[in-house]
Motif scaffolding. Structure first.
Motif, PDB file in Angstrom:
ATOM      1  N   TYR A  64       0.792  -0.974   0.139  1.00  0.00           N
ATOM      2  CA  TYR A  64      -0.065   0.020  -0.037  1.00  0.00           C
ATOM      3  C   TYR A  64       0.814   1.187   0.198  1.00  0.00           C
ATOM      4  CZ  TYR A  64      -3.395  -3.296   2.028  1.00  0.00           C
ATOM      5  OH  TYR A  64      -4.067  -4.555   2.222  1.00  0.00           O
ATOM      6  N   PRO A 116      -0.590   7.245  -3.284  1.00  0.00           N
ATOM      7  CA  PRO A 116      -1.063   7.152  -4.874  1.00  0.00           C
ATOM      8  C   PRO A 116      -0.544   8.175  -5.700  1.00  0.00           C
ATOM      9  CG  PRO A 116      -2.987   7.536  -3.282  1.00  0.00           C
ATOM     10  CD  PRO A 116      -1.691   7.554  -2.249  1.00  0.00           C
ATOM     11  N   SER A 117      -0.053   9.359  -5.101  1.00  0.00           N
ATOM     12  CA  SER A 117       0.181  10.440  -5.998  1.00  0.00           C
ATOM     13  C   SER A 117       1.760  10.237  -6.262  1.00  0.00           C
ATOM     14  CB  SER A 117       0.292  11.929  -5.184  1.00  0.00           C
ATOM     15  OG  SER A 117      -1.016  12.334  -4.750  1.00  0.00           O
ATOM     16  N   ILE A 119       2.776   7.155  -7.158  1.00  0.00           N
ATOM     17  CA  ILE A 119       2.430   6.326  -8.324  1.00  0.00           C
ATOM     18  C   ILE A 119       2.016   7.193  -9.528  1.00  0.00           C
ATOM     19  CG2 ILE A 119       1.015   4.552  -9.374  1.00  0.00           C
ATOM     20  CD1 ILE A 119       2.595   3.598  -6.976  1.00  0.00           C
ATOM     21  N   PHE A 138      -7.588   3.590  -2.874  1.00  0.00           N
ATOM     22  CA  PHE A 138      -6.676   4.320  -3.275  1.00  0.00           C
ATOM     23  C   PHE A 138      -5.237   4.155  -2.876  1.00  0.00           C
ATOM     24  CE2 PHE A 138      -9.320   8.635  -2.816  1.00  0.00           C
ATOM     25  CZ  PHE A 138     -10.612   8.205  -3.252  1.00  0.00           C
ATOM     26  N   PHE A 139      -4.869   3.184  -2.081  1.00  0.00           N
ATOM     27  CA  PHE A 139      -3.543   3.185  -1.788  1.00  0.00           C
ATOM     28  C   PHE A 139      -2.935   1.730  -2.446  1.00  0.00           C
ATOM     29  CE2 PHE A 139      -5.782   5.637   1.089  1.00  0.00           C
ATOM     30  CZ  PHE A 139      -5.317   6.735   1.010  1.00  0.00           C
ATOM     31  N   THR A 154      -1.461  -0.856  -4.779  1.00  0.00           N
ATOM     32  CA  THR A 154      -0.509  -0.931  -5.778  1.00  0.00           C
ATOM     33  C   THR A 154      -0.494  -1.930  -6.670  1.00  0.00           C
ATOM     34  OG1 THR A 154       1.027  -1.966  -4.226  1.00  0.00           O
ATOM     35  CG2 THR A 154       1.241   0.325  -4.322  1.00  0.00           C
ATOM     36  N   VAL A 185      -3.699  -1.672 -10.235  1.00  0.00           N
ATOM     37  CA  VAL A 185      -4.070  -0.142 -10.366  1.00  0.00           C
ATOM     38  C   VAL A 185      -4.750   0.069 -11.601  1.00  0.00           C
ATOM     39  CG1 VAL A 185      -3.388   2.246 -10.070  1.00  0.00           C
ATOM     40  CG2 VAL A 185      -2.209   0.408  -8.641  1.00  0.00           C
ATOM     41  N   PRO A 194      -6.139   3.299 -13.060  1.00  0.00           N
ATOM     42  CA  PRO A 194      -6.752   4.758 -12.694  1.00  0.00           C
ATOM     43  C   PRO A 194      -7.863   5.144 -13.389  1.00  0.00           C
ATOM     44  CG  PRO A 194      -4.579   4.956 -13.610  1.00  0.00           C
ATOM     45  CD  PRO A 194      -4.976   3.320 -13.649  1.00  0.00           C
ATOM     46  N   SER A 246      -4.087  11.852  -9.340  1.00  0.00           N
ATOM     47  CA  SER A 246      -4.047  11.175  -8.165  1.00  0.00           C
ATOM     48  C   SER A 246      -5.689  10.942  -7.558  1.00  0.00           C
ATOM     49  CB  SER A 246      -3.363  11.831  -7.267  1.00  0.00           C
ATOM     50  OG  SER A 246      -3.632  11.208  -5.893  1.00  0.00           O
TER      51      SER A 246
END
Lengths: 574, 574
Positions: A194, A197-198, A200, A518-519, A521, A524, A526, B44
């Motif tokens: 985890y 997210p920013s 990533i 959101f967290f 990995t 993902v 988006p 994000s």
């Protein structure tokens, strides 16, 4: 690139810390980690003029610098807080006074700092608008550099004597520059399973994808890191070559709140040496290390720490050491920010790393952000210099105490609303392995022994650092869960569906938490679905997890939010 | 990407200017210009929470925002200049007073602006530290956005009603973001044949190379642009595909000082429509448009313009129109900065472009710089709002007058030291075609008719905008020139060698000018030789050219520098 460890413009003082570690510092050439983009960076030829500009008596008509008389700011001043604004323990003042203290007394004691256009007596070292508002080197104001270098030497004590520092405009910028400096398209970055997210999102556009590593209650697991790297199969990974860069939040991990010991850092570092991995240590919560949570009934009066060198040293020693303390080869790029210790709007922070990386990061700055904003640099430099190193450390101790009290307030509220019982069995959240997990039941259930694992509501590990609670609601105990699964839904999707339902219930009742997915990995994808929720993807964090920030709500709001959660979660399970 | 002209978060007001042009505005889909990196940018997931945070009564525990009581700044204030600090003509005050005015009276009239932590009466619109120093949207403070939008509408008057604005942290950042948003590795960007080298340096690391277009005294030539693009031969260009992005400095061009008329902009724009090219208009010197230089002996007393709407409108009308005035398709990304009009340390500027590009540039900001520094935003927003639009325009008029006087002072000094004679024959500098070139001879040569083209020393076209003189010393008239060529040196190398020799002479005598080869766009080989001087490369700007900035030296320094140049250049030719 033969410029390893050369830092031609040398505007940043080398820290020159003596080796304090248990391993001799043996810096190695790491220039093969530079990305194609970083290797291709050129200095603007205008930079070559700098050394001539600095010659005494030189009339420079080389650069397009406006005369300082055209800056419409003659003087800037600020009412700044004093270093001991915040008490160090709740007991130091009455509980009323710490709340009052916390939420802003109108007559809070302040000290004025003033920044003139020109410093009196032609003091070129002083902070002055004529310099701060002019074009400057991307290395920032010399007095700020000096303060940062002293601070790094005093607090982080890097064991690599070649370690240097360089300003950036906040850790998001710092990380974005680090990714572009280290990674080529199609590479992977090692991250906790985890993560923020920013981080990533910054790496994503250049085709860099997260490679999750398992966690326990101290964060990333060294053996899983070794496992991932040792067994790396390019073909099975869709052509992705073995990662050579790690992104990690080792203190007050975002979102899980885990904090790494020095022992774990050494283990991780050894694996990074083995597999030749660069560690980017994003550490915004470093000074928010609160210690272990003790339930209110068992809390004893904390001793009020005295001021002075001994108290400062005790504070520094109480903090989990940075990766810089184990970095004998120079493979760590540490990111520090003033966002959590001064203000997010500072947009100011700094790299600490080897001079070869610093030089490449400087080039990246020169052709994008240039120097950080002069208004911000001038005000923050004046604040820090006015306080002095001892004042700054005292301020950090006060901020740490504030977050400790906030963490305790949130946890106390949960204790008020639920029966919380320690359960050492591993939870379904691997990130908690090794820590005493608190499992929540309806109030009174424990006393009446009306509880078992099928009636539990949620689990939590009280964080020891940072700004966040990480809560797992036991959606698999929900009455509808089995029906959903029996109806053909996967367990994962059933969990996710119920998690989303509870999240919406909280929002409808005016409590906004961050959903756990959101967290995630893994998986993902988006920009899909409401709130990034994509039930088709089996992502971590969907299984009842929430991140709860206790950093900004007022005590009344925090208590109210916990009331709402208590009511809604009980109702949810009915 | 189907989001063309959608700007989901819509934090920036659409300017909604009615079409003022002679061509109806017909915005087209330009999303095929986005780079792979830009297309891959993701938001994000934390951004998805913003709309919930804004709901009244919502208790947000979703983001890691520190409470504002932890910001150690209670209040910031500044002594700011008044809008009419600088006179509009030298005659408005005595010549003593304008110099005095220019170089900083200690008692310059100021006005205090104050930024509290919380604005009185809970005015959420007011500039306050609780907002400015908190995490904010990458679109910047709403009041700053508002001011910028009004300013763009008032002054640039874009004919495309969909035009929008977005803050960045200075034009270097703006251009770097634009390149990453538009260009893939291996592409070319169309540039003037001499250009700002830092713009090349920002594009270089992603493998983007300059493609020079010929200039005359108005800047880039439309017919050469068409010629370059129509005859594009991928193979002959080493595999580089036809460029689709232009970088241009149309006003006070750096380094040549050329300024484009509306007519030329329309011609260039038509070629860009024909070949589908995006124009990035870097316009830092827009308000430093000084008009034609008139030698001191012929200068008449300028009329003192009155204040008020008419004077403001006359000022706006006197400025060469922006590309936004001809951009009926939405293919212009304009870069504005406060570096030359407030201070370089502001690190603040803004894009003006179509909403589709603005949205992609916003995503680029969110994952790198985030919002510009809150200290700078708060102070500049307070300054601008305190002045109001009329005050800001009055300030710009004063700044323009200052640069006009500086330009005149430098040119007057050259007239004092040399016989300057207009020569309409094209010089060897194509960038001057069409302008009356002044050719310099030794003082007294013209009166004694002891001059011809073989005794001329240098040529210059007095700039009509910006900060720079662009001087070509006639090194081919140097006594050693023919010897060097006879000895086997190419003409180009002979010129370059002599240019470098003169540059060093000036430096040895404490006058630092920028060598012309810094601004060459052909044969760029960075990081080679002293001062980027590589005699093996036949680069433009080696043929005796120098860029001379008149922006920051004092009158005494400027006069002294011109004395040194006069002595050295005469000696050089002996």
């Amino acid at each position: 690139m033969d410029a390893a460890y050369a830092f031609p413009d040398a505007p940043v003082t080398h820290i020159g810390v003596r080796s304090l570690g248990d391993k001799e510092s043996t810096p190695i050439d790491l220039s093969h980690h530079l990305s194609d983009m970083s290797n291709a960076r050129i200095a603007s030829p205008l930079k070559a003029l700098m050394k001539y500009m600095a010659q005494p008596g030189m009339i420079s008509m080389s650069g397009g610098l406006p005369h300082e008389s055209y800056f419409p700011f003659e003087e800037i001043s600020a009412q700044t807080a004093v270093p001991d604004t915040f008490s160090l323990t709740p007991e130091e003042k009455s509980s009323f006074s710490w709340l009052w203290n916390l939420f802003g007394a109108p007559t809070r004691k302040t000290k004025e700092v003033t920044i003139p256009k020109r410093a009196a007596g032609g003091d070129m070292e002083a902070v002055q608008l004529a310099t701060a508002l002019q074009y400057g080197q991307a290395t920032g104001l010399p007095l700020l550099q000096k303060f940062i270098n002293e601070f790094v030497q005093r607090v982080y004590r890097p064991i690599n004597p070649l370690t240097t520092t360089l300003v950036h405009v906040g850790n998001t910028d710092g990380w974005a520059k680090a990714v572009l400096t280290l990674c080529n398209h199609g590479e992977g970055i090692l991250v906790e399973e985890y993560t923020y997210p920013s981080a990533i999102a910054s790496a994503w556009p250049i085709g860099v994808r997260p490679v999750p590593v398992k966690m326990d209650s101290e964060g990333m697991l060294a053996n899983d890191l070794d496992h991932v790297l040792s067994g790396w199969d390019v073909e099975a990974r869709g052509g992705m070559k073995k990662p050579h860069v790690m992104y990690t939040v080792p203190v007050g991990q975002n979102p899980c709140g885990t904090t790494m010991s020095e022992k774990r850092k050494k283990e991780i570092y050894a694996v990074c040496v083995k597999h030749d991995v660069i560690i980017v240590e994003d550490d915004p919560y470093y000074f928010l290390q609160c210690g272990t949570y003790v339930p209110k009934a068992q809390r004893t009066t904390a001793k009020v720490a005295k001021d002075g060198k001994d108290a400062e040293e005790a504070f520094i020693q109480s903090l989990a050491p940075s990766y810089l303390r184990v970095d004998y080869q120079g493979r760590v790029i540490r990111l520090d920010t003033f966002s959590k210790t001064i203000a997010p709007g500072s947009r100011l922070g700094f790299f600490t790393c080897n001079p070869m990386f610093a030089e490449r990061l400087l080039r990246a700055g020169e052709t994008s952000t240039q120097a950080p904003c002069g208004f911000g640099q001038a005000l923050i430099t004046s604040l820090l210099n006015g306080w002095g190193m001892s004042g700054w450390i005292r301020w950090l101790r006060g901020i740490r105490a504030q977050y400790t009290m906030r963490r305790d307030m949130c946890m106390d509220a949960l204790y008020n609303h639920f029966d919380l019982r320690e359960d050492l069995r591993a939870s379904s959240i691997r990130a908690w392995d090794g820590a005493p997990v608190l499992v929540a039941h309806k109030k009174g259930a424990v006393a009446q022994e009306k509880y078992d694992s099928t009636t539990s509501l949620f689990s939590i590990v009280p964080p020891v650092a940072g700004m966040f609670l990480w809560i797992q609601v036991h959606v698999y105990n929900h009455p509808a869960y089995d029906d959903l699964v029996r109806s053909g839904m996967s367990e994962s999707l059933a969990s996710a569906t119920l998690t989303f339902r509870l999240w919406k219930k909280l929002v409808d009742n005016k409590v906004l938490w961050s959903p756990g997915w959101f967290f995630a990995t893994d998986g993902v994808q988006p920009d899909i679905g409401e709130m990034g929720f994509n039930p088709a993807v089996k992502a971590k964090g969907m299984e009842g997890c929430f991140r709860v920030a206790y950093s900004s709500a007022s005590p009344e709001e925090m208590n109210k939010a916990m009331d709402v959660f208590a009511k809604q979660v009980v109702k949810f399970f009915e």
